[in-house]
Design a protein around this motif. Sequence first.
Motif, PDB file in Angstrom:
ATOM      1  N   GLN A  79       0.843  -1.191   0.000  1.00 23.40           N
ATOM      2  CA  GLN A  79       0.000   0.000   0.000  1.00 23.40           C
ATOM      3  C   GLN A  79       0.883   1.247   0.000  1.00 23.40           C
ATOM      4  OE1 GLN A  79      -1.612  -0.854   4.009  1.00 23.40           O
ATOM      5  NE2 GLN A  79      -3.571  -1.176   2.994  1.00 23.40           N
ATOM      6  N   THR A  80       0.267   2.386  -0.310  1.00 23.93           N
ATOM      7  CA  THR A  80       0.976   3.661  -0.188  1.00 23.93           C
ATOM      8  C   THR A  80       1.622   3.739   1.200  1.00 23.93           C
ATOM      9  OG1 THR A  80      -0.715   4.652  -1.594  1.00 23.93           O
ATOM     10  CG2 THR A  80       0.679   6.172  -0.341  1.00 23.93           C
ATOM     11  N   GLU A  81       0.884   3.308   2.205  1.00 22.52           N
ATOM     12  CA  GLU A  81       1.342   3.438   3.585  1.00 22.52           C
ATOM     13  C   GLU A  81       2.476   2.478   3.937  1.00 22.52           C
ATOM     14  OE1 GLU A  81      -1.684   3.032   2.496  1.00 22.52           O
ATOM     15  OE2 GLU A  81      -3.142   4.298   3.533  1.00 22.52           O
ATOM     16  N   GLY A 107      -6.701  -2.106   6.512  1.00 21.89           N
ATOM     17  CA  GLY A 107      -7.945  -1.733   5.821  1.00 21.89           C
ATOM     18  C   GLY A 107      -8.406  -2.810   4.844  1.00 21.89           C
ATOM     19  N   ASP A 108      -7.642  -3.905   4.741  1.00 26.53           N
ATOM     20  CA  ASP A 108      -8.021  -5.001   3.842  1.00 26.53           C
ATOM     21  C   ASP A 108      -8.465  -6.228   4.629  1.00 26.53           C
ATOM     22  OD1 ASP A 108      -7.435  -4.201   1.045  1.00 26.53           O
ATOM     23  OD2 ASP A 108      -5.432  -3.852   1.843  1.00 26.53           O
ATOM     24  N   GLY A 109      -9.338  -6.987   4.011  1.00 26.64           N
ATOM     25  CA  GLY A 109      -9.679  -8.299   4.551  1.00 26.64           C
ATOM     26  C   GLY A 109      -8.788  -9.334   3.874  1.00 26.64           C
ATOM     27  N   GLY A 144      -9.674  -7.680  -0.349  1.00 29.35           N
ATOM     28  CA  GLY A 144     -10.175  -6.352  -0.732  1.00 29.35           C
ATOM     29  C   GLY A 144     -10.467  -5.497   0.487  1.00 29.35           C
ATOM     30  N   ARG A 145     -10.815  -4.262   0.231  1.00 30.24           N
ATOM     31  CA  ARG A 145     -10.952  -3.285   1.314  1.00 30.24           C
ATOM     32  C   ARG A 145     -12.184  -3.573   2.173  1.00 30.24           C
ATOM     33  NH1 ARG A 145      -6.516   0.079   1.794  1.00 30.24           N
ATOM     34  NH2 ARG A 145      -7.910   1.130   3.248  1.00 30.24           N
ATOM     35  N   VAL A 146     -12.031  -3.326   3.447  1.00 29.61           N
ATOM     36  CA  VAL A 146     -13.179  -3.466   4.341  1.00 29.61           C
ATOM     37  C   VAL A 146     -13.720  -2.093   4.721  1.00 29.61           C
ATOM     38  CG1 VAL A 146     -12.525  -5.725   5.260  1.00 29.61           C
ATOM     39  CG2 VAL A 146     -11.633  -3.667   6.354  1.00 29.61           C
ATOM     40  N   HIS A 199      -6.631   2.298  -9.361  1.00 30.54           N
ATOM     41  CA  HIS A 199      -6.613   3.598  -8.665  1.00 30.54           C
ATOM     42  C   HIS A 199      -7.426   3.480  -7.388  1.00 30.54           C
ATOM     43  CE1 HIS A 199      -4.770   5.423 -12.051  1.00 30.54           C
ATOM     44  NE2 HIS A 199      -5.828   5.444 -12.809  1.00 30.54           N
ATOM     45  N   ARG A 200      -6.835   3.969  -6.333  1.00 25.66           N
ATOM     46  CA  ARG A 200      -7.512   3.883  -5.042  1.00 25.66           C
ATOM     47  C   ARG A 200      -8.390   5.116  -4.858  1.00 25.66           C
ATOM     48  NH1 ARG A 200      -3.841   3.109   0.308  1.00 25.66           N
ATOM     49  NH2 ARG A 200      -5.288   3.981   1.810  1.00 25.66           N
ATOM     50  N   LEU A 201      -9.685   4.894  -4.712  1.00 26.52           N
ATOM     51  CA  LEU A 201     -10.622   6.013  -4.632  1.00 26.52           C
ATOM     52  C   LEU A 201     -11.452   5.897  -3.367  1.00 26.52           C
ATOM     53  CD1 LEU A 201     -12.066   5.817  -8.258  1.00 26.52           C
ATOM     54  CD2 LEU A 201     -10.309   7.388  -7.440  1.00 26.52           C
TER      55      LEU A 201
HETATM   56  O1  PRX Z   1      -6.692  -3.119  -1.231  1.00 26.08           O
HETATM   57  C1  PRX Z   1      -5.306  -3.313  -1.402  1.00 26.08           C
HETATM   58  C2  PRX Z   1      -4.974  -3.151  -2.873  1.00 26.08           C
HETATM   59  O2  PRX Z   1      -4.578  -1.796  -3.040  1.00 26.08           O
HETATM   60  C3  PRX Z   1      -4.623  -1.105  -1.781  1.00 26.08           C
HETATM   61  C4  PRX Z   1      -3.496  -0.112  -1.704  1.00 26.08           C
HETATM   62  O3  PRX Z   1      -3.668   0.862  -2.683  1.00 26.08           O
HETATM   63  P1  PRX Z   1      -2.548   1.954  -2.912  1.00 26.08           P
HETATM   64  O4  PRX Z   1      -2.185   2.568  -1.624  1.00 26.08           O
HETATM   65  O5  PRX Z   1      -3.032   2.853  -3.991  1.00 26.08           O
HETATM   66  O6  PRX Z   1      -1.303   1.139  -3.410  1.00 26.08           O
HETATM   67  C5  PRX Z   1      -1.397   0.387  -4.592  1.00 26.08           C
HETATM   68  C6  PRX Z   1      -0.026  -0.106  -4.980  1.00 26.08           C
HETATM   69  C7  PRX Z   1       0.722  -0.776  -3.926  1.00 26.08           C
HETATM   70  C8  PRX Z   1      -4.518  -2.197  -0.759  1.00 26.08           C
HETATM   71  O7  PRX Z   1      -5.011  -1.786   0.503  1.00 26.08           O
HETATM   72  N1  PRX Z   1      -3.861  -4.020  -3.285  1.00 26.08           N
HETATM   73  C9  PRX Z   1      -2.580  -3.670  -3.487  1.00 26.08           C
HETATM   74  N2  PRX Z   1      -1.860  -4.721  -3.927  1.00 26.08           N
HETATM   75  C10 PRX Z   1      -2.706  -5.775  -3.992  1.00 26.08           C
HETATM   76  C11 PRX Z   1      -3.978  -5.332  -3.569  1.00 26.08           C
HETATM   77  N3  PRX Z   1      -5.028  -6.173  -3.485  1.00 26.08           N
HETATM   78  C12 PRX Z   1      -4.827  -7.462  -3.820  1.00 26.08           C
HETATM   79  N4  PRX Z   1      -3.640  -7.958  -4.241  1.00 26.08           N
HETATM   80  C13 PRX Z   1      -2.556  -7.157  -4.356  1.00 26.08           C
HETATM   81  N5  PRX Z   1      -1.410  -7.655  -4.796  1.00 26.08           N
END
Ligand code: PRX
Length: 670
Positions: free
Chosen positions: A434-436, A520-522, A535-537, A546-548
């Motif tokens: 994740q970004t974090e 934040g993911d399950g 996926g996100r919970v 894109h994370r929205l």
């Molecule tokens: O839900 C997970 C999903 O992307 C989120 C993070 O998004 P972002 O901060 O924009 O970073 C994306 C690039 C690292 C996570 O909380 N995610 C990321 N990688 C995966 C994923 N879901 C499933 N499989 C992955 N490999």
Amino acid sequence: MTANSVNALASASAELDGPRRQDAPGDLLAKPHPSKPHLRYFHEYEAMYKRSVAQPSQFWSALARELLSWDRDFQTTQYGTLESGTVSWFLGGELNVSYNCVDRHAIKTPDKTAIIYESDDGTINRSITYHELLREVSRLAYVLKDMGVRKGDTVAIYLPMIPEAVIALLACARIGAVHSVVFAGFSSESLRDRLLDANSKVVITADEGKRGGKTIGIKNTVDQALGSGQSTSVTGVLVYKRTGTEVPWVPGRDRWWHQEAEKWPSYIAPERMASEDPLFLLYTSGSTGKPKGIVHTVGGYLVGAAATGKYVFDLHPEDRLFCGGDVGWITGHTYVVYSPLCLGVTTVVFEGTPVFPDPSRYWEIIDKHAITHFYVAPTALRLLKRAGDDHIKYPMRNLRVLGSVGEPIAPEIWKWYHDIVGRGNCHVVDTYWQTETGSHVIAPLAGIISPKPGAATLPFFGIEPVLLDSQTGELVQGNNVEGVLAFKQPWPSMARTIWGDHKRYLDTYLNVYKGYYFTGDGARRDHEGFYWIGGRVDDVINVSGHRLSTAEIESALAEHSAVAEVAVVGISDDLTGQAVNAFVSTKGQEEQIDALTRELVLQVRRTIGPFAAPQKIFVIPDLPKTRSGKIMRRILRKIVSGEQDQLGDITTLLDPSVVGKIIDVVNKPL
Ligand code: PRX
């Protein structure tokens, strides 16, 4: 392992019961490995992993000293806890990120290619050596200083995918300025919000961008962001001439990159930075409408970037990495810029899209530049699979590792990636992060951990994943279980704070389940202890990688004068992973529904950016709400997903009759 046995491995692992761990040497792909793989056996990973969680300070201090050059050695490897909300790494250490990513390679291998640039239509081919990169980074560092940027100031970067984006990041790092890259698809309003929040002093941009054959007036967007609404703290705009078009000019504020850079010498000494100084902030979406500026620090972030590049991708100095992510997102930060350059690897900057001028563009680039590692989001793979295998007409002989990032990869896409793109001859790594998290946290190490299509597999060094019961916060023990995914220990590249809002950082990540970092993911842990990300919970959705934030889109829609109430849901989509569907109720009797929905789409494009535009907008008489006024998004999600017979108990709704009316609107032929 021969090509056949890799194939056998992949098809066997298509089933849930596939092989769990690979105890075959990781270097036996049927193609040349440039040198020895960093690890050869699964048991080496196991031993290192155990050490990394049992004795994190010993583990990370050794790796930090091996991978980075420090101006001053650190005294304390790790201080603080997730519980207390203070996490810091490599205290007392001093280093400079641009020195690590540029100078040390420029000194040793000045003529080695650092950056390969492929322009949108392929007509501009440019390579930049490490020697040239040092010169360009130094000159830009001088320019920024001349524009009044000092150590600790924030610089916004609003650039297309051109080498200057990489140079800009590194020039900021060189002088200790904090970069804040804003994806060039964001609207002027979003850009202004981010300039205001970060208190940016300078914006680095270009006259125009080129993408998929289209020209994007990005200087124009910067002018709009600076020219309207609340005034920002921006005193200067540096403009790179990409297309040479005439652009409006604000004397005293705007300067041309090329005219400024040529005034300065080709070397400036890097600023010594403390390990915990901020390197950058990057905005990402959360559960509430306001984007958060995630802060990463100099030492820990770079250690994570380098360590994952080395072990997950098995990168070697001879390798060439093509990461299709944009530098506007974390994938571009870590795996276009910092990880490959820190390791002295050649990185590709690709300005265009996978389907322009045709769907063979990626494969052509990989073949032409003898790329060894390719890294992209499943959304692009879905599009390319659909375009047909005829486009994969290039041999791509040097490919060894194929990475996937940003969203779950469906098993059939994984198999296609492995069998057709990789010709059964490459390691596929599905990387979860994740970004974090700054860098990979759960991912197979290429050639070492047997993949299972669709699983992120096992944790990276230092990451101790746990599954928690979302309601009680209790640990979910054993295998074959599900829960929310959290991490039990701090790791070097984790975000340290949210810019200007540490309380929000604590509340979002560290106080939800005390003592853990909450993703934040399950996720599911299968019978062999492998992790599958579900996926996100929360109210975050993932559209084309894109994370929205649904809340952010809702507040954009609610600004329209005709809108009374709005709810946004994410629904599954074959191509984009998820798609935005919006439900609005209007203040009056709305007759011009088509005109209104068009305006609402425009409203989102204007407020956030085109990539957040709803795929569908339904104008409905009222939203399904409980008696206490809570909007039942679950019901809306089920209705649009065709699960109208599984709505559950709707008697708790304030007005259960709205459900039938919403179903009518959704089912109405367009
Ligand atoms: O839900 C997970 C999903 O992307 C989120 C993070 O998004 P972002 O901060 O924009 O970073 C994306 C690039 C690292 C996570 O909380 N995610 C990321 N990688 C995966 C994923 N879901 C499933 N499989 C992955 N490999």
